[in-house]
Design a protein around this motif. Structure first.
Motif, mmCIF file in Angstrom:
data_model
loop_
_atom_site.group_PDB
_atom_site.id
_atom_site.type_symbol
_atom_site.label_atom_id
_atom_site.label_comp_id
_atom_site.label_asym_id
_atom_site.label_seq_id
_atom_site.Cartn_x
_atom_site.Cartn_y
_atom_site.Cartn_z
ATOM 1 N N GLN A 18 -19.751 23.476 -6.638
ATOM 2 C CA GLN A 18 -21.012 22.867 -7.085
ATOM 3 C C GLN A 18 -21.919 22.565 -5.890
ATOM 4 N N ASN A 19 -21.306 22.081 -4.810
ATOM 5 C CA ASN A 19 -22.101 21.765 -3.612
ATOM 6 C C ASN A 19 -22.730 23.027 -3.026
ATOM 7 N N CYS A 238 -25.445 12.621 -0.231
ATOM 8 C CA CYS A 238 -24.647 12.968 -1.418
ATOM 9 C C CYS A 238 -24.211 11.682 -2.104
ATOM 10 N N ARG A 239 -23.623 11.858 -3.282
ATOM 11 C CA ARG A 239 -22.975 10.734 -3.957
ATOM 12 C C ARG A 239 -21.493 10.778 -3.584
ATOM 13 N N TYR A 240 -20.805 9.665 -3.713
ATOM 14 C CA TYR A 240 -19.361 9.687 -3.420
ATOM 15 C C TYR A 240 -18.639 10.723 -4.285
ATOM 16 N N GLU A 241 -19.119 10.913 -5.501
ATOM 17 C CA GLU A 241 -18.434 11.859 -6.392
ATOM 18 C C GLU A 241 -18.660 13.315 -6.008
ATOM 19 N N ASP A 242 -19.551 13.576 -5.067
ATOM 20 C CA ASP A 242 -19.730 14.950 -4.573
ATOM 21 C C ASP A 242 -18.715 15.303 -3.480
ATOM 22 N N ILE A 243 -18.037 14.311 -2.909
ATOM 23 C CA ILE A 243 -17.113 14.576 -1.794
ATOM 24 C C ILE A 243 -15.940 15.402 -2.316
ATOM 25 N N ALA A 244 -15.698 16.546 -1.677
ATOM 26 C CA ALA A 244 -14.765 17.537 -2.229
ATOM 27 C C ALA A 244 -13.403 17.569 -1.548
#
Lengths: 360, 360
Positions: A18-19, A238-244
């Motif tokens: 997604q990123n 980014c949001r924390y939920e974007d961290i992969a």
């Protein structure tokens, strides 16, 4: 989810894709070339994920990394680091293999390229617009012009390349937008003074993430955004939920007296990159819980407060502390994912597939 | 000297062997067992250098490292890290292969060992005498006694193991001697209360280096001293000339305006471990010149002032700056050699011999 027994760098493939997709679409909508920096993941397999979004050109940070990706079928590679003239023989070999982009900032380096590399390469002049790490100061127009003339004798003076690294020190979107616009303005002024034909290539993840579109540039090179990290979340990229990526670390000791736990997960896993909390204290990662489908949002009042070589010391709220025992696994979102990935050398997806890198 | 073309971790074998010899002799003179920590070098070849000085028992910091050295003919190995119960199957296998020492600090961990490992292992209780990282607080005599009883059902309660990690925060010899004496006193008081038969094993490089002899303990486990580093020189554990590793880093850019150079040598080579200079500014390494027979003393007014992933930014005195150009090689003494070695994965001796590690 995959059952972890030792420090393991988990990768949420869906988030990473997604990123990648988000940035590829934004670049396309703005009509700029997306040349992602592969120094964050340095993995042939993750590299493949970009191809689906039309990526055919990449950036790397070292000659070794260029050799690795050239061997994986990438044939348009820019090494965004001032060339190391001592490795000119390797560059000579690479120039025969791929469309090679080199970065210079001195006549001396250009002379080495001109003398040693016979196949035509793309040469970018590294320009410093304010970060003061590398590059020719943008006001030194005569020096830059001289470099371009020197390049043109044997190679292609391709563009002006800059890195707005000072965006990493900011945490307000309008400040980052302002840096981006100001510095892009300086690069355009320089390009105009040089005759107008050079490309402009810029690269930081904060501005690439925060800008809604890209005007007056030709190429973006952000790398970190494939994974993001706590530093980028703090900056606002980014949001924390974007961290992969997330380090899964086994709990080896618990301390009820001080509401702390120690995990096997230290400086050789996370790196000693730190951030300061609101009280000015350093922390080395943010704690999450691992579940069947990935990991939770950051736990309140829990963070990695010190690292030794193999130990990570975590302070926990009493509510979260109660749930943890020896043999539990905690998740740690890294402060700087590029350095954590470099240390861990491989990734494990949520399904347990292992993904190799240049280092493993 | 060996000709470097890329970031390379140089190892002065003579200095490393002198460092090993000095500690081995001091331990022997004091009648204590020298069980060096191999987490600093994690190299089978460097491990062999210790044998000449009578070393037959070693310390490691992870189960993986124990497996590696067990495969290299070391058969008396203590894993000085609270056991990770999730890897009990690996420990079970190791216990059949070598004389294994395990470190525990909870009844839960002891129960896992008792249930899962049938071959007798040596068990050490990790005791916290003041560092507050890991270990049972030394005053919890009843808890420790209960653990020893539980161990004794199936295994050998071998000793009390402590790490005086707070010595790393000191830089005055008398303070370090005072910490050592105080904490050894606490361990002896604890041993007496427990019946007097347990060994006492302690481990930090600062006190092991600074104490002239070792009384009232049975074993020392220092590791860093094989290489030492800038941190240890600052603490007073060694002289700068004892430091046995040096990162050779190619100069890729020079900045006469600000008397700075940029080298290929960044956070992925040195680690982000830093120290503060007399003005409170962080630095990441000390600069030396490379010569035919090794490297010079630290250059005055030159240091590594910032690190990115691959870049090292060095400030230089004008006198030294004048001698440097693109393609020069600078030497950098690392702040923390254990982390630098872990990142570099291999060593190159001054003669150009490559020495491998667990990671390469």
């Amino acid at each position: 989810m995959y059952k972890v027994t030792r420090p393991t760098l988990l990768l949420d493939k869906k988030k990473a894709i997604q990123n990648i997709e988000r940035m590829a679409k934004k670049a396309k909508a703005s009509g700029v070339n997306y040349r992602p920096h592969f120094k964050t993941h340095f993995s042939k397999e993750i590299g493949e994920w970009y191809r689906e979004y039309g990526v055919i050109s990449i950036t790397v940070s070292s000659i070794d990394m260029a050799v690795y990706f050239a061997g994986q079928g990438w044939n348009d590679i820019t090494i965004a680091f001032p060339i190391n003239v001592l490795q000119i023989e390797v560059l000579k070999h690479l120039s025969k293999q791929v469309k090679l982009g080199l970065v210079v900032e001195s006549i001396e380096a250009i002379e080495v390229i001109n003398t040693s590399i016979s196949d035509s390469v793309d040469v970018y002049i590294k320009v410093d617009t304010g970060y003061r790490r590398t590059g020719v100061w943008h006001k030194k127009v005569d020096d830059i012009n001289e470099m371009i003339q020197s390049v043109a004798d044997h190679h292609v003076p391709k563009g002006l390349l800059a890195h707005f690294g000072h965006t990493y020190r900011e945490n307000q979107k309008d400040r980052i937008i302002s840096i981006f616009k100001t510095e892009v303005g300086l690069l355009n002024a320089l390009r105009d003074q040089l005759g107008g034909s050079l490309l402009i290539s810029v690269g930081d993840t904060p501005s690439a993430s925060i800008m809604k579109s890209f005007e007056h540039i030709d190429e973006i090179r952000p790398g970190n955004l494939v994974f993001y990290d706590v530093m980028q979340a703090q900056i606002g990229s980014c949001r924390y939920e974007d961290i992969a990526v997330c380090l899964a670390a086994p709990v080896v000791a618990v301390y009820p007296d001080r509401s702390e736990v120690v995990v096997h997960g230290g400086a050789v896993h996370l790196s000693k990159e730190s951030l300061l909390d609101s009280e000015g204290k350093a922390y080395y990662g943010v704690v999450v819980l691992l579940g069947e489908k990935g990991w939770s949002a950051p736990l309140d009042d829990c963070s990695v407060i010190s690292l030794s070589q193999e130990h990570g010391k975590i302070t926990m709220s009493s509510k979260e502390f109660e749930k943890v025992k020896i043999g539990s696994i905690l998740g740690i979102l890294p402060v700087h994912s590029c350095l954590t990935a470099n240390l861990m050398k491989e990734y494990t997806t949520l399904r347990g597939e292992r993904i190799s890198t240049l280092h493993q």
